[in-house]
Write a protein that holds these residues in place. Structure first.
Motif, PDB file in Angstrom:
ATOM      1  N   GLN A  34       0.841  -1.378  -0.045  1.00 53.90           N
ATOM      2  CA  GLN A  34       0.029   0.094  -0.141  1.00 53.90           C
ATOM      3  C   GLN A  34       0.930   1.285  -0.070  1.00 53.90           C
ATOM      4  O   GLN A  34       1.898   1.272   0.582  1.00 53.90           O
ATOM      5  CB  GLN A  34      -0.961   0.030   1.140  1.00 53.90           C
ATOM      6  CG  GLN A  34      -2.037  -0.857   1.357  1.00 53.90           C
ATOM      7  CD  GLN A  34      -3.026  -0.675   2.411  1.00 53.90           C
ATOM      8  OE1 GLN A  34      -3.668   0.186   2.321  1.00 53.90           O
ATOM      9  NE2 GLN A  34      -2.940  -1.498   3.285  1.00 53.90           N
ATOM     10  N   LEU A  89       4.142   7.212   2.331  1.00 51.83           N
ATOM     11  CA  LEU A  89       4.760   6.010   2.934  1.00 51.83           C
ATOM     12  C   LEU A  89       4.313   4.806   2.201  1.00 51.83           C
ATOM     13  O   LEU A  89       3.054   4.811   1.671  1.00 51.83           O
ATOM     14  CB  LEU A  89       4.253   6.150   4.212  1.00 51.83           C
ATOM     15  CG  LEU A  89       4.697   7.039   5.371  1.00 51.83           C
ATOM     16  CD1 LEU A  89       3.764   8.037   5.370  1.00 51.83           C
ATOM     17  CD2 LEU A  89       5.134   6.433   7.031  1.00 51.83           C
ATOM     18  N   SER A  93       2.528  -6.043   3.452  1.00 47.61           N
ATOM     19  CA  SER A  93       1.755  -7.124   4.063  1.00 47.61           C
ATOM     20  C   SER A  93       1.935  -8.296   3.550  1.00 47.61           C
ATOM     21  O   SER A  93       1.751  -8.803   2.544  1.00 47.61           O
ATOM     22  CB  SER A  93       0.428  -6.760   4.492  1.00 47.61           C
ATOM     23  OG  SER A  93      -0.132  -7.673   5.112  1.00 47.61           O
ATOM     24  N   MET A 100       1.797  -5.530   8.795  1.00 46.87           N
ATOM     25  CA  MET A 100       2.255  -4.623   8.037  1.00 46.87           C
ATOM     26  C   MET A 100       3.390  -4.107   8.480  1.00 46.87           C
ATOM     27  O   MET A 100       3.736  -3.669   9.517  1.00 46.87           O
ATOM     28  CB  MET A 100       0.966  -3.678   7.998  1.00 46.87           C
ATOM     29  CG  MET A 100       1.036  -2.792   6.671  1.00 46.87           C
ATOM     30  SD  MET A 100      -0.268  -1.771   6.649  1.00 46.87           S
ATOM     31  CE  MET A 100      -1.512  -2.814   6.235  1.00 46.87           C
ATOM     32  N   ARG A 101       4.543  -3.706   7.468  1.00 47.75           N
ATOM     33  CA  ARG A 101       5.707  -3.199   7.707  1.00 47.75           C
ATOM     34  C   ARG A 101       5.688  -1.878   6.919  1.00 47.75           C
ATOM     35  O   ARG A 101       5.466  -1.835   5.765  1.00 47.75           O
ATOM     36  CB  ARG A 101       6.814  -4.027   7.519  1.00 47.75           C
ATOM     37  CG  ARG A 101       6.818  -5.224   8.385  1.00 47.75           C
ATOM     38  CD  ARG A 101       7.313  -4.891   9.755  1.00 47.75           C
ATOM     39  NE  ARG A 101       7.555  -5.977  10.469  1.00 47.75           N
ATOM     40  CZ  ARG A 101       6.651  -6.458  11.567  1.00 47.75           C
ATOM     41  NH1 ARG A 101       5.329  -5.863  11.358  1.00 47.75           N
ATOM     42  NH2 ARG A 101       6.827  -7.530  12.208  1.00 47.75           N
ATOM     43  N   PHE A 102       6.132  -0.758   7.438  1.00 45.12           N
ATOM     44  CA  PHE A 102       6.050   0.568   6.984  1.00 45.12           C
ATOM     45  C   PHE A 102       7.512   0.917   6.793  1.00 45.12           C
ATOM     46  O   PHE A 102       8.343   0.845   7.448  1.00 45.12           O
ATOM     47  CB  PHE A 102       5.379   1.557   7.842  1.00 45.12           C
ATOM     48  CG  PHE A 102       3.998   1.480   8.108  1.00 45.12           C
ATOM     49  CD1 PHE A 102       3.466   0.519   8.718  1.00 45.12           C
ATOM     50  CD2 PHE A 102       3.067   2.221   7.326  1.00 45.12           C
ATOM     51  CE1 PHE A 102       1.943   0.265   9.080  1.00 45.12           C
ATOM     52  CE2 PHE A 102       1.734   2.197   7.373  1.00 45.12           C
ATOM     53  CZ  PHE A 102       1.313   1.169   8.282  1.00 45.12           C
ATOM     54  N   GLY A 103       7.655   1.721   5.452  1.00 39.27           N
ATOM     55  CA  GLY A 103       8.843   2.397   5.302  1.00 39.27           C
ATOM     56  C   GLY A 103       8.693   3.837   6.220  1.00 39.27           C
ATOM     57  O   GLY A 103       7.658   4.135   6.966  1.00 39.27           O
ATOM     58  N   ALA A 104       9.797   4.633   6.372  1.00 42.09           N
ATOM     59  CA  ALA A 104       9.977   5.787   6.841  1.00 42.09           C
ATOM     60  C   ALA A 104       9.330   6.734   6.242  1.00 42.09           C
ATOM     61  O   ALA A 104       9.158   7.925   6.728  1.00 42.09           O
ATOM     62  CB  ALA A 104      11.520   5.951   7.235  1.00 42.09           C
TER      63      ALA A 104
END
Lengths: 112, 115
Positions: A34, A89, A93, A100-104
């Protein structure tokens, strides 16, 4: 462990320019990716969701692509406007919202 | 339609104090979660809940407590605040926990400073 990287951390462009934001991830075993937008003092708003079986998704002036095998996604913004100024961002997932893992994020400034 | 409401928006604590960040949603969402956002890092999941009475730990749960007594509310408790907990906290909810069909709705965030 999945690592999500967004480069550059900040980007400034003149109004009207087409631009590309990058997102890379280390584990290609994802179910979806996403792109979110975050305005100062606000929460995140989902812009586009790409399933792992898809190559791209489009919404208005936004186009997101996904190359799962190489661990990369791009968000293309056409004819940028000052109202596009925000932090963008990406998040990957494996299928559930809790993994879910997010970028900075990339902070975009579009100058009039 | 209020969506996800977080209170307070700003809070300053002293080391060792406790406090509760409130999160309420009016969309009848089953899934709720808490994230923290630190400079140069992506959002990290603290705790989540898939329904009333059910909670589980995320990536960074230490120092935080949650409960889910109703569908609408999901408070986050800091038991003994530490400077490392200085961050912006986001609550998010969705109708289900499957990420492909249930997009998260985020609150506006709570900025916490621990001195």
């Amino acid at each position: 462990k999945q690592e999500v990287t967004q480069i550059p951390a900040a980007l400034s462009v003149p109004e009207g320019e087409n631009l590309v934001l990058n997102c890379s991830f280390t584990d290609s075993a994802i179910y979806n990716l996403q792109w979110f937008r975050q305005d100062p003092g606000k929460g995140l708003t989902s812009l586009l969701l790409i399933q792992s079986s898809q190559r791209e998704q489009t919404s208005g002036r936004l186009n997101a692509s996904l190359d799962k095998s190489s661990g990369r996604s791009t968000l293309y913004i056409a004819a940028s406007q000052p109202g596009d100024s925000a932090t963008y961002l990406c998040a990957v997932s494996r299928g559930n919202n809790n993994d879910m893992r997010f970028g900075a994020g990339t902070r975009l400034t579009v100058k009039p | 339609n209020a969506g996800v409401t977080q209170t307070p928006k700003f809070q300053v604590l002293k080391t060792g104090q406790s406090m509760t960040l409130q999160c309420a949603q009016d969309m009848n969402h089953e899934y709720m979660s808490w994230y923290r956002q630190d400079p140069g890092m992506g959002l990290r999941l603290i705790h989540y809940s898939v329904g009333a009475g059910i909670t589980d730990q995320g990536e960074v749960p230490n120092g935080y407590n949650v409960s889910r007594s109703t569908t609408e509310d999901f408070p986050l408790r800091l038991l003994s605040a530490a400077p490392s907990q200085t961050s912006v906290y986001f609550c998010a909810s969705s109708s289900g926990h499957f990420s492909g069909a249930n997009v998260l709705t985020f609150g506006a965030g709570s900025r916490l400073t621990v001195l």
